[in-house]
Each structure stands twice: as C-alpha cells, then as structure tokens.
Design a protein around this motif. Structure first.
Motif, PDB file in Angstrom:
ATOM      1  N   SER A  22       0.950  -1.158   0.051  1.00  0.00           N
ATOM      2  CA  SER A  22      -0.079   0.107  -0.064  1.00  0.00           C
ATOM      3  C   SER A  22       0.804   1.130   0.089  1.00  0.00           C
ATOM      4  CB  SER A  22      -1.137   0.072   1.277  1.00  0.00           C
ATOM      5  OG  SER A  22      -0.298  -0.196   2.339  1.00  0.00           O
ATOM      6  N   LYS A  23       1.874   1.277   0.748  1.00  0.00           N
ATOM      7  CA  LYS A  23       2.845   2.478   0.652  1.00  0.00           C
ATOM      8  C   LYS A  23       4.545   1.920   1.233  1.00  0.00           C
ATOM      9  CE  LYS A  23       1.778   3.399   5.799  1.00  0.00           C
ATOM     10  NZ  LYS A  23       1.299   4.485   6.615  1.00  0.00           N
ATOM     11  N   PRO A  24       5.314   2.851   0.629  1.00  0.00           N
ATOM     12  CA  PRO A  24       6.569   2.499   0.744  1.00  0.00           C
ATOM     13  C   PRO A  24       7.069   2.459   1.997  1.00  0.00           C
ATOM     14  CG  PRO A  24       6.385   4.547  -0.229  1.00  0.00           C
ATOM     15  CD  PRO A  24       5.053   4.043  -0.096  1.00  0.00           C
ATOM     16  N   THR A  25       8.106   1.429   2.534  1.00  0.00           N
ATOM     17  CA  THR A  25       8.558   1.594   4.093  1.00  0.00           C
ATOM     18  C   THR A  25       9.722   2.870   4.111  1.00  0.00           C
ATOM     19  OG1 THR A  25      10.127   0.092   3.354  1.00  0.00           O
ATOM     20  CG2 THR A  25       8.189  -0.780   4.136  1.00  0.00           C
ATOM     21  N   PRO A  26      10.020   3.067   5.099  1.00  0.00           N
ATOM     22  CA  PRO A  26      11.403   4.225   5.184  1.00  0.00           C
ATOM     23  C   PRO A  26      12.360   3.820   4.422  1.00  0.00           C
ATOM     24  CG  PRO A  26      10.298   3.682   7.448  1.00  0.00           C
ATOM     25  CD  PRO A  26       9.639   2.721   6.461  1.00  0.00           C
ATOM     26  N   ILE A  27      13.209   2.683   4.306  1.00  0.00           N
ATOM     27  CA  ILE A  27      14.125   2.453   3.538  1.00  0.00           C
ATOM     28  C   ILE A  27      13.652   2.490   2.009  1.00  0.00           C
ATOM     29  CG2 ILE A  27      13.783  -0.161   3.567  1.00  0.00           C
ATOM     30  CD1 ILE A  27      17.104   1.725   3.535  1.00  0.00           C
ATOM     31  N   GLN A  28      12.569   2.145   1.558  1.00  0.00           N
ATOM     32  CA  GLN A  28      12.173   2.497   0.327  1.00  0.00           C
ATOM     33  C   GLN A  28      11.945   3.767  -0.057  1.00  0.00           C
ATOM     34  OE1 GLN A  28       8.704  -0.288   0.187  1.00  0.00           O
ATOM     35  NE2 GLN A  28       9.835  -2.042   0.278  1.00  0.00           N
ATOM     36  N   ARG A  29      11.441   4.627   0.585  1.00  0.00           N
ATOM     37  CA  ARG A  29      11.206   6.148   0.526  1.00  0.00           C
ATOM     38  C   ARG A  29      12.486   6.960   0.221  1.00  0.00           C
ATOM     39  NH1 ARG A  29       7.273   5.911   4.589  1.00  0.00           N
ATOM     40  NH2 ARG A  29       8.726   6.625   6.169  1.00  0.00           N
ATOM     41  N   GLY A  43      23.382   1.537   2.076  1.00  0.00           N
ATOM     42  CA  GLY A  43      22.203   1.345   2.850  1.00  0.00           C
ATOM     43  C   GLY A  43      22.300   0.344   4.028  1.00  0.00           C
ATOM     44  N   THR A  44      21.607   0.939   5.301  1.00  0.00           N
ATOM     45  CA  THR A  44      21.627   0.183   6.311  1.00  0.00           C
ATOM     46  C   THR A  44      20.137  -0.435   6.483  1.00  0.00           C
ATOM     47  OG1 THR A  44      23.182   1.409   7.313  1.00  0.00           O
ATOM     48  CG2 THR A  44      22.237   0.009   8.849  1.00  0.00           C
ATOM     49  N   SER A  45      19.944  -1.895   6.539  1.00  0.00           N
ATOM     50  CA  SER A  45      18.693  -2.073   6.807  1.00  0.00           C
ATOM     51  C   SER A  45      18.523  -3.446   7.232  1.00  0.00           C
ATOM     52  CB  SER A  45      17.914  -2.222   5.526  1.00  0.00           C
ATOM     53  OG  SER A  45      16.806  -2.509   5.350  1.00  0.00           O
ATOM     54  N   GLN A  46      17.570  -3.680   7.976  1.00  0.00           N
ATOM     55  CA  GLN A  46      17.490  -5.191   8.853  1.00  0.00           C
ATOM     56  C   GLN A  46      16.576  -5.993   8.063  1.00  0.00           C
ATOM     57  OE1 GLN A  46      19.282  -6.168  11.534  1.00  0.00           O
ATOM     58  NE2 GLN A  46      20.233  -4.003  11.643  1.00  0.00           N
ATOM     59  N   THR A  47      16.409  -7.389   8.114  1.00  0.00           N
ATOM     60  CA  THR A  47      15.539  -8.176   7.667  1.00  0.00           C
ATOM     61  C   THR A  47      13.916  -7.743   7.819  1.00  0.00           C
ATOM     62  OG1 THR A  47      16.862 -10.009   7.526  1.00  0.00           O
ATOM     63  CG2 THR A  47      14.686 -10.333   7.354  1.00  0.00           C
ATOM     64  N   GLY A  48      13.176  -7.664   6.855  1.00  0.00           N
ATOM     65  CA  GLY A  48      11.801  -7.492   7.278  1.00  0.00           C
ATOM     66  C   GLY A  48      11.173  -5.840   7.002  1.00  0.00           C
ATOM     67  N   THR A  49      12.171  -5.223   6.382  1.00  0.00           N
ATOM     68  CA  THR A  49      12.136  -3.832   6.294  1.00  0.00           C
ATOM     69  C   THR A  49      11.799  -3.380   5.004  1.00  0.00           C
ATOM     70  OG1 THR A  49      14.414  -3.458   5.924  1.00  0.00           O
ATOM     71  CG2 THR A  49      13.485  -2.743   8.240  1.00  0.00           C
ATOM     72  N   GLY A  50      11.658  -4.536   3.982  1.00  0.00           N
ATOM     73  CA  GLY A  50      11.376  -4.111   2.662  1.00  0.00           C
ATOM     74  C   GLY A  50      12.675  -3.714   1.828  1.00  0.00           C
ATOM     75  N   LYS A  51      13.651  -4.129   2.334  1.00  0.00           N
ATOM     76  CA  LYS A  51      15.213  -3.775   1.747  1.00  0.00           C
ATOM     77  C   LYS A  51      15.155  -4.335   0.178  1.00  0.00           C
ATOM     78  CE  LYS A  51      18.136  -6.648   2.220  1.00  0.00           C
ATOM     79  NZ  LYS A  51      19.100  -7.438   2.944  1.00  0.00           N
ATOM     80  N   THR A  52      14.741  -5.462  -0.118  1.00  0.00           N
ATOM     81  CA  THR A  52      14.858  -6.020  -1.465  1.00  0.00           C
ATOM     82  C   THR A  52      14.239  -5.140  -2.496  1.00  0.00           C
ATOM     83  OG1 THR A  52      14.989  -8.547  -0.867  1.00  0.00           O
ATOM     84  CG2 THR A  52      14.597  -8.110  -3.029  1.00  0.00           C
ATOM     85  N   ALA A  53      12.922  -4.548  -2.249  1.00  0.00           N
ATOM     86  CA  ALA A  53      12.213  -3.800  -3.088  1.00  0.00           C
ATOM     87  C   ALA A  53      12.868  -2.349  -3.245  1.00  0.00           C
ATOM     88  CB  ALA A  53      10.677  -3.492  -2.627  1.00  0.00           C
ATOM     89  N   SER A  54      13.468  -2.195  -1.953  1.00  0.00           N
ATOM     90  CA  SER A  54      14.075  -0.793  -2.225  1.00  0.00           C
ATOM     91  C   SER A  54      15.349  -0.558  -3.251  1.00  0.00           C
ATOM     92  CB  SER A  54      14.809  -0.359  -0.610  1.00  0.00           C
ATOM     93  OG  SER A  54      15.963  -1.035  -0.347  1.00  0.00           O
ATOM     94  N   PHE A  55      15.911  -1.842  -3.543  1.00  0.00           N
ATOM     95  CA  PHE A  55      16.854  -1.833  -4.820  1.00  0.00           C
ATOM     96  C   PHE A  55      16.213  -2.410  -5.895  1.00  0.00           C
ATOM     97  CE2 PHE A  55      18.365  -5.442  -2.197  1.00  0.00           C
ATOM     98  CZ  PHE A  55      18.399  -6.676  -3.204  1.00  0.00           C
ATOM     99  N   VAL A  56      15.650  -3.254  -5.814  1.00  0.00           N
ATOM    100  CA  VAL A  56      14.724  -4.189  -7.015  1.00  0.00           C
ATOM    101  C   VAL A  56      14.055  -3.006  -7.784  1.00  0.00           C
ATOM    102  CG1 VAL A  56      13.403  -5.782  -7.979  1.00  0.00           C
ATOM    103  CG2 VAL A  56      15.224  -6.287  -6.102  1.00  0.00           C
ATOM    104  N   LEU A  57      13.175  -2.339  -7.134  1.00  0.00           N
ATOM    105  CA  LEU A  57      12.114  -1.456  -7.944  1.00  0.00           C
ATOM    106  C   LEU A  57      12.600  -0.509  -8.747  1.00  0.00           C
ATOM    107  CD1 LEU A  57       9.163  -1.217  -5.356  1.00  0.00           C
ATOM    108  CD2 LEU A  57       9.409  -2.780  -7.326  1.00  0.00           C
ATOM    109  N   PRO A  58      13.606   0.207  -8.220  1.00  0.00           N
ATOM    110  CA  PRO A  58      14.372   1.293  -8.977  1.00  0.00           C
ATOM    111  C   PRO A  58      15.277   0.620 -10.133  1.00  0.00           C
ATOM    112  CG  PRO A  58      15.434   1.440  -6.959  1.00  0.00           C
ATOM    113  CD  PRO A  58      14.290   0.231  -6.698  1.00  0.00           C
ATOM    114  N   LEU A  59      15.944  -0.471  -9.640  1.00  0.00           N
ATOM    115  CA  LEU A  59      16.762  -1.132 -10.821  1.00  0.00           C
ATOM    116  C   LEU A  59      15.879  -1.462 -12.001  1.00  0.00           C
ATOM    117  CD1 LEU A  59      19.351  -3.882  -9.978  1.00  0.00           C
ATOM    118  CD2 LEU A  59      17.500  -4.422 -11.687  1.00  0.00           C
ATOM    119  N   LEU A  60      14.679  -2.048 -11.633  1.00  0.00           N
ATOM    120  CA  LEU A  60      13.663  -2.471 -12.858  1.00  0.00           C
ATOM    121  C   LEU A  60      13.269  -1.029 -13.796  1.00  0.00           C
ATOM    122  CD1 LEU A  60      11.697  -4.956 -11.119  1.00  0.00           C
ATOM    123  CD2 LEU A  60      13.342  -5.408 -12.669  1.00  0.00           C
ATOM    124  N   GLU A  61      13.216  -0.009 -12.907  1.00  0.00           N
ATOM    125  CA  GLU A  61      12.766   1.214 -13.659  1.00  0.00           C
ATOM    126  C   GLU A  61      13.887   1.545 -14.466  1.00  0.00           C
ATOM    127  OE1 GLU A  61      10.190   4.253 -14.823  1.00  0.00           O
ATOM    128  OE2 GLU A  61       9.712   2.615 -13.156  1.00  0.00           O
TER     129      GLU A  61
END
Length: 214
Positions: A22-29, A43-61
């Motif tokens: 529904s909305k991006p997590t802090p690391i994604q924002r 980037g510093t990010s723990q498991t469960g923070t949406g880290k994978t999407a934070s780099f995959v989504l802009p990479l795909l873009e």
C-alpha cells in the motif's frame, strides 16, 4: 506517500499493488528516488524492512527505459545488465523471485545463479543473455572462468547482505568480480551493519563515493 510519488512507472506500480503493497517503507522512500537519480547507495537495513524492493524496484525502472529509438535494449549472449550479489543460495532464490514478481508487466529477464546444483542448465540459460542476474560469488566466478558469462554490459551492481558476505569469507571472490566490471556503473551496497570492513569494501570500488540511506 504512495509508490507513484517515488518516480516508478505504471507497470511496476501495478505489480506492487498486486502484491498488496500500500505504501513504501522508510528504506524504500529513501532509496528508490536516490537510485533513480543515479547515486551510489550505501544502505543500512534489517530483515523485514522492505530492503529488497528498495533496490529492485528502481533497478527495474532504470533497465526498463527504452532506447533513443523507442526499442528495448537487447542483451547480447552471455551478457547481463544488472548483477545482484548475495551470500547464499536461499537468498539468491528469494531475491530472484521478488525480481520476477515486480517485473511481471515488464519485458525483462532474470535468473538466480548458485552452487550445489548442476552447472550446465545455468550455462545454457546464460547463452542468450539475461537482464538481471542474482548470484552467489563462488558459482559466478566459476562461470566467469568457463567463459560462460561476460560483464562488459553491466550497468548496475548490487551487493546485498554485504556484512554477511564478508563474514563468510567472500571478500576475495567479490574483489575478483568487481575488478572485471565496467568502471562506469551504478553501485548499491546494503548491509545490516555498517562496520569498518563494509566501509572499506565500499571505498574500494566506488571512486564517486556513496550516499547513505537507512
């Protein structure tokens, strides 16, 4: 804030909505706009923070952008456009599954590459080229030495779980891979902790420096 505010295109936003985001997590924002601007990210990010999407989504873009002639860039045989390095087979599979889900409405290909399985099907898969490769360092170097893959078209490098890769003794393999990559590329490094060893690794392969997120 919605994902549409981060500069992502409709096919990616649609895939994200399909997954119930529904909305991006802090690391994604923080990460997504910075990556889209072409910055190198530490980037510093723990498991469960949406880290994978934070780099995959802009990479795909970035990879989905058409060429000046309005056509998709064609990946040549045994070449890749983006490399995501991760320490274990389980993580490689997990990240590649996320790549496939996020890119379901895009004309991009991906695969996971890891050891402990027959190498021949992996070599065959690489023959036609792959846009996004998620790999463990050891198996990737094996295929480099077998001339099954070349790095001259790599545009983006992601090191995921960097601290864990260093703890597992992958520093030499990572260094051998990085020295083969084009100098003109974007670097994204994510780690649960940013210690002296991680900073040293980051400094060793990015002359332009990193922007911190997380």
């Amino acid at each position: 804030m919605s994902f549409s505010k981060l500069g992502l295109s409709d096919p990616i936003i649609k895939a994200v909505k399909d997954l119930g985001y529904s909305k991006p997590t802090p690391i994604q924002r923080e990460s997504i706009p910075a990556v889209l601007l072409g910055k190198n990210i530490l980037g510093t990010s723990q498991t469960g923070t949406g880290k994978t999407a934070s780099f995959v989504l802009p990479l795909l873009e970035k990879l989905s952008k058409v060429t000046k002639r309005g056509k998709k860039q064609i990946t040549r045989g045994k070449r890749i456009r983006a490399l995501i390095l991760t320490p274990t087979r389980e993580l490689a599979v997990q990240i590649e599954e996320s790549v496939a889900q996020y890119s379901k409405y895009l004309d991009l290909s991906s695969m996971a590459l890891y050891g402990g399985v027959d190498v021949e099907p992996q070599k065959e898969r690489l023959i036609e080229g792959v846009d996004i490769l998620v790999a463990t360092p050891g198996r990737l170097l094996d295929l480099v030495h077998q001339r099954a893959i070349y790095f001259d078209e790599v545009e983006m490098l992601v090191l995921d779980e960097a601290d864990r890769m260093l703890d597992m003794g992958f520093i030499d393999d990572i260094s051998k891979i990085i020295e083969r990559l084009p100098f003109d590329r974007q670097n994204l490094l994510f780690s649960a902790t940013i210690n002296a060893d991680v900073r040293s690794l980051a400094d060793s392969f990015s002359g332009d420096g990193f922007s911190g997120v997380g």
